[in-house]
Scaffold this active site. Structure first.
Site, PDB file in Angstrom:
ATOM      1  N   HIS A 101       0.627  -0.854  -0.340  1.00  0.00           N
ATOM      2  CA  HIS A 101      -0.114  -0.077   0.249  1.00  0.00           C
ATOM      3  C   HIS A 101       1.005   1.360  -0.141  1.00  0.00           C
ATOM      4  CE1 HIS A 101      -2.295  -3.111   2.039  1.00  0.00           C
ATOM      5  NE2 HIS A 101      -3.167  -3.185   1.864  1.00  0.00           N
ATOM      6  N   ASP A 104       1.881   2.225   2.962  1.00  0.00           N
ATOM      7  CA  ASP A 104       3.115   0.584   4.262  1.00  0.00           C
ATOM      8  C   ASP A 104       4.344   1.484   3.645  1.00  0.00           C
ATOM      9  OD1 ASP A 104       1.196  -0.330   4.019  1.00  0.00           O
ATOM     10  OD2 ASP A 104       1.082  -1.612   2.878  1.00  0.00           O
TER      11      ASP A 104
HETATM   12  C1  XLS Z   1      -7.161  -7.151   4.155  1.00  0.00           C
HETATM   13  C2  XLS Z   1      -6.999  -6.716   3.205  1.00  0.00           C
HETATM   14  C3  XLS Z   1      -6.030  -6.016   2.588  1.00  0.00           C
HETATM   15  C4  XLS Z   1      -5.586  -6.194   1.185  1.00  0.00           C
HETATM   16  C5  XLS Z   1      -4.990  -4.886   0.703  1.00  0.00           C
HETATM   17  O1  XLS Z   1      -8.221  -7.660   4.655  1.00  0.00           O
HETATM   18  O2  XLS Z   1      -6.951  -8.342   2.771  1.00  0.00           O
HETATM   19  O3  XLS Z   1      -4.969  -6.302   2.862  1.00  0.00           O
HETATM   20  O4  XLS Z   1      -5.258  -7.412   0.210  1.00  0.00           O
HETATM   21  O5  XLS Z   1      -5.785  -3.349   0.727  1.00  0.00           O
END
Ligand code: XLS
Ligand code: NI
Ligand code: NI
Length: 436
Positions: A101, A104
């Site tokens: 993301h 991140d």
């Molecule tokens: C959260 C989601 C997230 C997505 C990406 O539960 O799995 O991590 O994979 O935003």
């Protein structure tokens, strides 16, 4: 060169007889299985958010993860220092892809413009590491759920300025993904849902969400980004109800808003379970619509009702997943992204390796079992035979549309009442166990 994981050598394949916990027992990247190397079958990805940013806190306690390379600040400098650590992890763990993301990898700045320039700066660093290592970006995404401005949603926020912020963030996250040669871009609508219908205009929220996705499709064309767009279904958590609740709901939404040509689905095991489905069901729904794109590989816990994001270790599950991936003819742009985190008690850096090694080995076993099942063809034979009455006669007329209610009425009056063949579920469950 710095060594951030001094207790871990480069992980290699040592075979099933090895008792080295930091070796692969089943995942052998270059081994050809059913015409493709294992690494091409899986296209394993690591999640930046879990590997680098998950402190392992839970609702009742602080994070426990030891991250000696991290000074704990939300500074750009600290963000830049994490990048080589992550690439050392990918290298030592033999993982070819990663996902992130925007938030991140880079922090919000003092101004919105600084937030974007932070991202661009970290992307330069990632680009350098990718070039040096050959590692690739499976997909990027924008975090449209963590910051308090998105408390009421991003694309579905009742506040138009928040929508504009979300759009701005998507634009820059797409630019970043494009620059890094990302093979996909994911939309997970973490807060795209509602907590109460008493304050919600569902129709307007859905229209707005679709508008955001259409804007992204337009921008994709404009910048020449050829990666695949994905939507990732999840029913709830954090919202009470998320609009992208499961594969069927996502497909319906995409169809209704004329977006189906532009999106595939990224299916996550734990999300399937939260939606009250099996992972096989979600994969099958996506495949049937020609829309399975990628997989977030993890698992939930039967005793805990939230997204525990545990590493996949259940061979029964990995077999069932690989059966579907094989059925679809393998991944093209997608892969198996470990959207999974260690338990709070597994706080040492070395545990990151045990976790991913276990997941990769579990999938290697699942693949080999699934290939044997597919090559033997016994399940396929059974299913084909089960529907054989549609291959000719009245069944073929039904399938081709060459009949009507009156003809079927006359036919039903003429024949002796139908007799059914057994579904043989238990026999087939036993057969599946024979392969495990
Ligand atoms: C959260 C989601 C997230 C997505 C990406 O539960 O799995 O991590 O994979 O935003
Ligand atoms: Ni996910
Ligand atoms: Ni998840």
């Amino acid at each position: 060169m710095a060594d951030y994981f001094p207790t871990v050598p480069k992980v290699t394949y040592e075979g099933p007889d090895s008792d080295n916990p930091l070796a692969f027992k089943h995942y052998n990247a270059d081994e050809v299985v059913a015409g493709k190397t294992m690494s091409d079958h899986f296209r394993f990805g690591a999640a930046y958010w879990h590997v680098m940013r998950n402190g392992l806190g839970d609702p009742f306690g602080a994070g426990t993860a030891l991250m000696p390379w991290d000074d704990g600040t939300e500074s750009l400098d600290n963000a830049l220092k994490r990048v080589p650590v992550f690439f050392e992890f990918l290298d030592k763990c033999a993982i070819d892809y990663y996902c992130f993301h925007d938030r991140d990898i880079s922090p919000e700045g003092a101004s919105w413009a600084e937030t974007h320039s932070n991202l661009a700066r970290v992307v330069e660093e990632l680009e350098g590491e990718q070039k040096a290592s050959g590692k690739k970006l499976l997909w990027g995404t924008a975090c449209l759920f963590a910051h308090p401005r998105y408390a009421h949603g991003a694309g579905t926020s009742p506040n138009a300025d928040v929508f504009a912020y979300a759009a701005s963030q998507v634009k820059h996250a797409m630019d970043a993904t494009h620059k890094l040669g990302g093979e996909g871009y994911t939309f997970w609508g973490g807060r795209e849902g509602y907590a109460s219908l008493l304050n919600t205009d569902m129709k307007r929220e859905l229209d707005h969400l679709a508008a955001l996705l259409h804007l992204a499709v337009d921008y994709k064309k404009k910048i020449g980004f050829t990666g695949q767009f994905y939507i990732e279904p999840k029913p709830r958590e954090p919202s009470t109800h998320q609009y992208d609740s499961d594969a069927a709901a996502c497909l319906n939404f995409l169809r209704e808003y004329d977006l189906l040509d532009h999106f595939k689905l990224n299916i996550e095991t734990n999300h399937a379970e939260l939606a009250g489905h099996t992972m096989e069901h979600e994969l099958e729904v996506a495949i049937t619509a020609g829309a399975l794109g990628s997989v977030d590989a993890n698992r939930g816990d039967k005793l805990i009702g939230w997204d525990t994001d545990q590493f996949p270790t259940n061979i029964y599950d990995t077999t069932n997943i690989m059966l579907r991936i094989l059925k679809m003819g393998g991944f093209t742009t997608g892969g198996l992204n470990f959207d999974a985190k260690r338990r709070r008690e597994s706080h040492e850096p070395e545990d990151l390796f045990h976790a991913h090694i276990g997941g990769m080995d579990a999938f290697a076993r699942g693949l080999k079992i699934a290939v044997r099942i597919q090559e033997d063809g016994r399940f396929d034979e059974f299913v084909t035979a089960r529907y054989a009455s549609f291959d000719s006669g009245v069944g073929a007329e039904i399938e081709s549309g060459a009949t009507d209610l009156e003809k079927l009425d006359a036919y039903a009056l003429r024949i002796t009442p139908p007799t059914l063949a057994s579904g043989r579920q238990e026999r087939l469950e036993n057969l599946l166990n024979d392969y495990l």
